[in-house]
Design a protein around this motif. Structure first.
Motif, PDB file in Angstrom:
ATOM      1  N   SER A  25      10.321  -1.657 -17.483  1.00  0.00           N
ATOM      2  CA  SER A  25       9.421  -1.403 -18.373  1.00  0.00           C
ATOM      3  C   SER A  25       8.820  -0.317 -18.468  1.00  0.00           C
ATOM      4  N   ILE A  26       8.471   0.232 -17.411  1.00  0.00           N
ATOM      5  CA  ILE A  26       7.746   1.406 -17.357  1.00  0.00           C
ATOM      6  C   ILE A  26       8.579   2.754 -17.653  1.00  0.00           C
ATOM      7  N   MET A  27       9.781   2.618 -17.158  1.00  0.00           N
ATOM      8  CA  MET A  27      10.801   3.689 -17.648  1.00  0.00           C
ATOM      9  C   MET A  27      11.003   3.716 -19.150  1.00  0.00           C
ATOM     10  N   HIS A  28      10.842   2.604 -19.884  1.00  0.00           N
ATOM     11  CA  HIS A  28      11.044   2.681 -21.350  1.00  0.00           C
ATOM     12  C   HIS A  28       9.821   3.250 -22.080  1.00  0.00           C
ATOM     13  N   TYR A  29       8.645   3.283 -21.588  1.00  0.00           N
ATOM     14  CA  TYR A  29       7.471   3.691 -22.099  1.00  0.00           C
ATOM     15  C   TYR A  29       6.933   5.169 -21.520  1.00  0.00           C
ATOM     16  N   LEU A  30       7.527   5.477 -20.495  1.00  0.00           N
ATOM     17  CA  LEU A  30       7.276   6.699 -19.813  1.00  0.00           C
ATOM     18  C   LEU A  30       7.017   8.113 -20.653  1.00  0.00           C
ATOM     19  N   PRO A  34       2.487   8.923 -20.235  1.00  0.00           N
ATOM     20  CA  PRO A  34       3.073   9.462 -18.859  1.00  0.00           C
ATOM     21  C   PRO A  34       2.291   8.992 -17.809  1.00  0.00           C
ATOM     22  N   LEU A  35       0.945   8.507 -18.026  1.00  0.00           N
ATOM     23  CA  LEU A  35       0.287   7.888 -16.994  1.00  0.00           C
ATOM     24  C   LEU A  35       0.659   6.710 -16.398  1.00  0.00           C
ATOM     25  N   LEU A  36       1.704   5.967 -17.293  1.00  0.00           N
ATOM     26  CA  LEU A  36       2.463   4.593 -16.472  1.00  0.00           C
ATOM     27  C   LEU A  36       2.986   5.268 -15.285  1.00  0.00           C
ATOM     28  N   GLU A  37       3.511   6.505 -14.994  1.00  0.00           N
ATOM     29  CA  GLU A  37       3.962   6.804 -13.729  1.00  0.00           C
ATOM     30  C   GLU A  37       3.160   6.510 -12.291  1.00  0.00           C
ATOM     31  N   ILE A  38       2.182   6.379 -12.634  1.00  0.00           N
ATOM     32  CA  ILE A  38       1.260   5.917 -11.351  1.00  0.00           C
ATOM     33  C   ILE A  38       1.544   4.690 -10.917  1.00  0.00           C
ATOM     34  N   PHE A  39       2.272   3.761 -11.673  1.00  0.00           N
ATOM     35  CA  PHE A  39       2.518   2.466 -11.284  1.00  0.00           C
ATOM     36  C   PHE A  39       3.539   2.200 -10.593  1.00  0.00           C
ATOM     37  N   ILE A  40       4.520   3.264 -10.634  1.00  0.00           N
ATOM     38  CA  ILE A  40       5.983   3.040  -9.961  1.00  0.00           C
ATOM     39  C   ILE A  40       5.891   2.906  -8.639  1.00  0.00           C
ATOM     40  N   SER A  41       4.901   3.894  -7.880  1.00  0.00           N
ATOM     41  CA  SER A  41       5.019   3.834  -6.342  1.00  0.00           C
ATOM     42  C   SER A  41       4.796   2.448  -5.908  1.00  0.00           C
ATOM     43  N   PRO A  42       3.277   1.672  -6.473  1.00  0.00           N
ATOM     44  CA  PRO A  42       2.880   0.438  -5.946  1.00  0.00           C
ATOM     45  C   PRO A  42       4.126  -0.444  -6.257  1.00  0.00           C
ATOM     46  N   CYS A  43       4.807  -0.421  -7.331  1.00  0.00           N
ATOM     47  CA  CYS A  43       5.829  -1.505  -7.744  1.00  0.00           C
ATOM     48  C   CYS A  43       7.083  -1.403  -6.557  1.00  0.00           C
ATOM     49  N   LEU A  44       7.314  -0.168  -6.193  1.00  0.00           N
ATOM     50  CA  LEU A  44       8.559  -0.029  -5.205  1.00  0.00           C
ATOM     51  C   LEU A  44       7.764  -0.493  -3.836  1.00  0.00           C
ATOM     52  N   ALA A  45       6.596  -0.267  -3.554  1.00  0.00           N
ATOM     53  CA  ALA A  45       5.938  -0.495  -2.313  1.00  0.00           C
ATOM     54  C   ALA A  45       5.994  -2.119  -2.344  1.00  0.00           C
ATOM     55  N   ASN A  46       5.711  -2.565  -3.285  1.00  0.00           N
ATOM     56  CA  ASN A  46       5.508  -4.207  -3.393  1.00  0.00           C
ATOM     57  C   ASN A  46       6.978  -4.776  -3.113  1.00  0.00           C
ATOM     58  N   MET A  47       8.028  -4.156  -3.720  1.00  0.00           N
ATOM     59  CA  MET A  47       9.306  -4.659  -3.568  1.00  0.00           C
ATOM     60  C   MET A  47       9.689  -4.334  -1.804  1.00  0.00           C
ATOM     61  N   VAL A  48       9.434  -3.361  -1.189  1.00  0.00           N
ATOM     62  CA  VAL A  48       9.856  -3.420  -0.077  1.00  0.00           C
ATOM     63  C   VAL A  48       8.986  -4.253   0.901  1.00  0.00           C
ATOM     64  N   LEU A  49       7.548  -4.546   0.587  1.00  0.00           N
ATOM     65  CA  LEU A  49       6.912  -5.452   1.268  1.00  0.00           C
ATOM     66  C   LEU A  49       7.308  -6.802   1.053  1.00  0.00           C
ATOM     67  N   ALA A  50       7.998  -7.074  -0.053  1.00  0.00           N
ATOM     68  CA  ALA A  50       8.182  -8.505  -0.277  1.00  0.00           C
ATOM     69  C   ALA A  50       9.533  -8.668   0.528  1.00  0.00           C
ATOM     70  N   VAL A  51      10.193  -7.729   0.595  1.00  0.00           N
ATOM     71  CA  VAL A  51      11.690  -7.839   1.636  1.00  0.00           C
ATOM     72  C   VAL A  51      11.260  -7.817   3.169  1.00  0.00           C
ATOM     73  N   LEU A  52      10.246  -7.371   3.586  1.00  0.00           N
ATOM     74  CA  LEU A  52       9.453  -7.596   4.806  1.00  0.00           C
ATOM     75  C   LEU A  52       8.975  -8.927   4.878  1.00  0.00           C
ATOM     76  N   LEU A  53       8.319  -9.386   3.980  1.00  0.00           N
ATOM     77  CA  LEU A  53       7.895 -10.727   4.053  1.00  0.00           C
ATOM     78  C   LEU A  53       9.011 -12.002   4.381  1.00  0.00           C
ATOM     79  N   VAL A  54      10.021 -11.558   3.792  1.00  0.00           N
ATOM     80  CA  VAL A  54      11.173 -12.460   3.978  1.00  0.00           C
ATOM     81  C   VAL A  54      11.929 -12.474   5.184  1.00  0.00           C
TER      82      VAL A  54
END
Length: 144
Positions: A25-30, A34-54
């Motif tokens: 969704s962020i990619m569509h509104y970027l 342009p400030l939406l770009e700051i949310f990409i890194s936390p989202c990707l970090a959340n995905m990595v940590l979700a894998v680490l949780l599993v």
């Protein structure tokens, strides 16, 4: 598998799907916001940590689960800051209320996740080291 472990794996799965959709969704509104770009890194970090949780749940590695828990605390602070100050980042009239609503939901979800992950850590700790905190009364020998 206990209920806490099942809930943790379910949380991780929902996190992966939700963060992938958020990045999409962020990619569509970027271009418009342009400030939406700051949310990409936390989202990707959340995905990595979700894998680490599993992985932590599967291998019963408490340190990986704690890493996810620490990141949840950071997310709680971030969500609260965005609820309070997020409306200043967006120019559209409709977006500030949506941002507040989404981050309010994120704050509540993170709080529930913290409770579930904390109880899972506690259950794993008790199961892996049952004698921790156990006080044994041993009488002192009687003098002869």
């Amino acid at each position: 598998m206990t209920m806490g472990k099942i809930l943790c794996v379910l949380i991780a799965s929902v996190n992966l799907v939700a963060m992938a959709y958020t990045v999409y969704s962020i990619m569509h509104y970027l271009d418009e916001q342009p400030l939406l770009e700051i949310f990409i890194s936390p989202c990707l970090a959340n995905m990595v940590l979700a894998v680490l949780l599993v992985i932590g749940i599967a291998t019963q590695e408490i340190s990986l689960i704690r890493l996810f828990k620490i990141f949840l605390y950071a997310q709680l602070v971030f969500a609260l800051l965005m609820v309070v100050y997020g409306h200043r980042f967006f120019e559209s009239v409709k977006l500030p209320m949506m941002v507040k609503a989404y981050f309010s939901i994120m704050f509540l979800v993170c709080a529930v996740e913290l409770v579930i992950v904390s109880s899972t850590i506690e259950n794993l700790r008790k199961r892996l080291n049952p004698a921790e905190g156990l006080v044994v009364y041993m009488p002192v020998g009687q003098p002869a």
